[in-house]
Design a protein around this motif. Structure first.
Motif: not given
Length: 122
Positions: A31-35, A37-45
């Motif tokens: 989640x941190x690596x995605x955020x 890159x401003x990719x908070x629209x990717x759901x992580x589970x």
């Protein structure tokens, strides 16, 4: 056409002794690596794996020698793709760019209509 693309990622977590800790660290790091890159629209589970004996699903995580391999599920909506394969390439490119050196594979792609998106947010 619009698609929901689900991908599986293999995430390595070092120096852990507990499955729950490994899962928490993996989800948090991804989640941190995605955020970043401003990719908070990717759901992580955390992913699920079927038990070979009974078939019941359990968390996709395994620990050996204080190192865990955690299977994560990453979901991303892709809008205006030409077809299923195009949506998958877009999703893998976007997520793969943010999560370099993390193995990714597409596990499911679902087409959805734009009005379904509006209904879900209402």
């Amino acid at each position: 056409m619009n698609y929901l693309v689900a991908m599986e990622a293999a995430w390595l977590v070092r120096d852990v002794e507990d499955i729950d800790d490994a899962i928490g660290v993996a989800v948090s790091e991804a989640g941190k690596r995605l955020n970043d890159q401003d990719m908070d629209y990717v759901e992580v589970d955390v992913g699920a794996t079927g038990c070979p004996a009974c078939g019941e699903p359990f968390d996709s995580a395994f620990i050996a020698a204080d190192t865990a391999l955690v299977g994560l599920v990453l979901e991303m909506k892709v809008f205006n793709a030409e077809n299923t394969e195009h949506a998958q390439r877009i999703a893998k490119s976007e997520v793969g760019g943010a999560l370099r050196d993390v193995p990714l594979s597409v596990v499911e792609t679902i087409e959805f209509a734009e009005d379904e998106e509006a209904d879900a947010s209402a």
